[in-house]
Design a protein around this motif. Structure first.
Motif, PDB file in Angstrom:
ATOM      1  N   ALA A   1      -6.167  -1.539  -6.615  1.00  0.00           N
ATOM      2  CA  ALA A   1      -6.247  -1.625  -7.775  1.00  0.00           C
ATOM      3  C   ALA A   1      -6.834  -0.286  -8.499  1.00  0.00           C
ATOM      4  CB  ALA A   1      -7.512  -2.415  -8.365  1.00  0.00           C
ATOM      5  N   ILE A   2      -7.722   0.438  -7.750  1.00  0.00           N
ATOM      6  CA  ILE A   2      -8.122   1.695  -7.992  1.00  0.00           C
ATOM      7  C   ILE A   2      -7.113   2.857  -8.107  1.00  0.00           C
ATOM      8  CG2 ILE A   2      -9.739   3.562  -7.403  1.00  0.00           C
ATOM      9  CD1 ILE A   2     -11.527   1.703  -6.650  1.00  0.00           C
TER      10      ILE A   2
ATOM     11  N   TRP B   1     -10.693   5.346  -1.126  1.00  0.00           N
ATOM     12  CA  TRP B   1      -9.281   4.448  -1.516  1.00  0.00           C
ATOM     13  C   TRP B   1      -8.165   4.811  -1.148  1.00  0.00           C
ATOM     14  CZ3 TRP B   1     -12.396   6.635  -4.999  1.00  0.00           C
ATOM     15  CH2 TRP B   1     -13.885   6.155  -5.285  1.00  0.00           C
TER      16      TRP B   1
ATOM     17  N   SER C   1      -9.024  -9.396   2.747  1.00  0.00           N
ATOM     18  CA  SER C   1      -8.011  -8.798   1.728  1.00  0.00           C
ATOM     19  C   SER C   1      -8.883  -7.992   0.453  1.00  0.00           C
ATOM     20  CB  SER C   1      -7.229  -9.759   0.806  1.00  0.00           C
ATOM     21  OG  SER C   1      -6.020 -10.477   1.844  1.00  0.00           O
ATOM     22  N   LEU C   2      -9.953  -8.339   0.418  1.00  0.00           N
ATOM     23  CA  LEU C   2     -10.758  -7.731  -0.558  1.00  0.00           C
ATOM     24  C   LEU C   2     -11.065  -6.308  -0.624  1.00  0.00           C
ATOM     25  CD1 LEU C   2     -13.788 -10.532  -0.863  1.00  0.00           C
ATOM     26  CD2 LEU C   2     -11.827 -10.206  -2.450  1.00  0.00           C
ATOM     27  N   PRO C   3     -11.394  -5.706   0.498  1.00  0.00           N
ATOM     28  CA  PRO C   3     -11.545  -4.131   0.379  1.00  0.00           C
ATOM     29  C   PRO C   3     -10.438  -3.531   0.217  1.00  0.00           C
ATOM     30  CG  PRO C   3     -12.662  -5.105   2.183  1.00  0.00           C
ATOM     31  CD  PRO C   3     -12.047  -6.237   1.652  1.00  0.00           C
ATOM     32  N   TRP C   4      -9.218  -3.979   0.735  1.00  0.00           N
ATOM     33  CA  TRP C   4      -7.879  -3.441   0.457  1.00  0.00           C
ATOM     34  C   TRP C   4      -7.317  -3.716  -0.982  1.00  0.00           C
ATOM     35  CZ3 TRP C   4      -3.374  -7.032   0.019  1.00  0.00           C
ATOM     36  CH2 TRP C   4      -2.119  -6.356  -0.200  1.00  0.00           C
ATOM     37  N   LEU C   5      -7.690  -5.054  -1.586  1.00  0.00           N
ATOM     38  CA  LEU C   5      -7.135  -5.384  -2.970  1.00  0.00           C
ATOM     39  C   LEU C   5      -8.023  -4.140  -3.994  1.00  0.00           C
ATOM     40  CD1 LEU C   5      -6.879  -9.048  -3.053  1.00  0.00           C
ATOM     41  CD2 LEU C   5      -5.073  -7.296  -2.867  1.00  0.00           C
ATOM     42  N   ARG C   6      -9.428  -3.964  -3.534  1.00  0.00           N
ATOM     43  CA  ARG C   6      -9.940  -3.119  -4.490  1.00  0.00           C
ATOM     44  C   ARG C   6      -9.523  -1.843  -4.537  1.00  0.00           C
ATOM     45  NH1 ARG C   6     -14.311  -3.310  -1.667  1.00  0.00           N
ATOM     46  NH2 ARG C   6     -14.975  -5.470  -2.644  1.00  0.00           N
ATOM     47  N   SER C   7      -9.139  -1.218  -3.111  1.00  0.00           N
ATOM     48  CA  SER C   7      -8.530   0.108  -3.386  1.00  0.00           C
ATOM     49  C   SER C   7      -7.271   0.352  -3.928  1.00  0.00           C
ATOM     50  CB  SER C   7      -8.279   0.349  -1.728  1.00  0.00           C
ATOM     51  OG  SER C   7      -7.257   0.017  -0.945  1.00  0.00           O
TER      52      SER C   7
ATOM     53  N   GLN D   1       0.744  -1.208   0.071  1.00  0.00           N
ATOM     54  CA  GLN D   1       0.015  -0.049  -0.155  1.00  0.00           C
ATOM     55  C   GLN D   1       0.864   1.428  -0.007  1.00  0.00           C
ATOM     56  OE1 GLN D   1      -3.324  -0.263  -0.309  1.00  0.00           O
ATOM     57  NE2 GLN D   1      -4.142   1.752   0.479  1.00  0.00           N
TER      58      GLN D   1
ATOM     59  N   THR E   1      -7.611   3.894   2.984  1.00  0.00           N
ATOM     60  CA  THR E   1      -7.965   2.489   3.389  1.00  0.00           C
ATOM     61  C   THR E   1      -6.584   2.056   4.169  1.00  0.00           C
ATOM     62  OG1 THR E   1      -9.228   2.022   1.309  1.00  0.00           O
ATOM     63  CG2 THR E   1      -8.335   0.207   2.253  1.00  0.00           C
TER      64      THR E   1
END
Length: 226
Positions: A201-202, A169, A193-199, A130, A172
């Motif tokens: 990627a954005i 994002w 991990s899903l919310p973190w991976l989404r942010s 991150q 996060t």
């Protein structure tokens, strides 16, 4: 390696000028307080380490420094020379990279130290990835606005507004809550991990787009000089 550190030091000196010592003192005070807190507490708050060792210096110190990367040449009256150089694009990228590399390196060192003192009690790779993504995002956003606006104050304001618009994002927390999530010593669990991976990627897509538009502008120097 020595040449790399010398280039970074020169870039920081040019961007910050007399403010370099002030920025360094503020940064040392923030990091020193964090290190003292880590030594006094039995368990370090990993989320606080990420916020105060990396995010806070990035916003309060790195962002104002990045805002002047092009305006510095304009005020010196040599922007046309910088843009006419064969490696003009790399010249400004190195300048932005020097600032972000310092804050990222500081974040890495404090996070790794906190991870060791905390008996490997939080997933280390998540905040390290991150930190890299946020550093690239800040560098490209600042470069995007620096090649379009004429003053460092306007660049700083536009960059800050962009960060605010991307705040869901950008801010996060990559480290899951200790009591409500599953995670290992390096990575959080799949669900966490899903919310973190989404942010992530954005931020990565945003950084790529800002960089491409900044590069397009740098390859048309006549528009920056008009």
């Amino acid at each position: 390696m020595r040449d790399l550190f010398r280039s970074m030091r020169l870039s920081l000196s040019l961007l910050l000028g007399r403010r370099l010592v002030l920025f360094a003192v503020i940064d040392v005070l923030v990091v020193g307080f964090l290190l003292l807190q880590m030594l006094l507490e039995s368990e370090a708050d990993a989320g606080a380490l990420y916020r105060y060792a990396f995010l806070l210096p990035s916003l309060l110190l790195a962002l104002p420094a990045l805002a002047g990367m092009v305006d510095l040449e304009r005020r010196a009256g040599c922007l046309d020379l910088a843009l006419s150089a064969p490696a003009a694009e790399a010249y400004f990228i190195r300048r932005a990279g020097a600032v972000c590399a310092v804050t990222a390196l500081q974040g890495y060192l404090v996070m790794i130290l906190g991870w060791c003192l905390n008996a490997f009690g939080f997933p280390l790779l998540a905040p390290l990835i991150q930190i890299l993504a946020v550093s690239l995002f800040l560098a490209t956003v600042s470069l995007f606005w620096a090649v379009r606006l004429r003053t460092s104050g306007a660049v700083w304001l536009a960059s800050a507004v962009t960060v605010a618009l991307m705040s869901p994002w950008f801010f996060t927390n990559p480290i899951p809550q200790r009591l409500t999530a599953r995670y290992g010593s390096l990575l959080p669990g799949a669900e966490e991990s899903l919310p973190w991976l989404r942010s992530l990627a954005i931020l990565a897509v945003g950084a790529a787009l800002f960089y491409l538009y900044a590069r397009r502008r740098l390859r048309r120097p006549e528009r920056m000089l008009s």
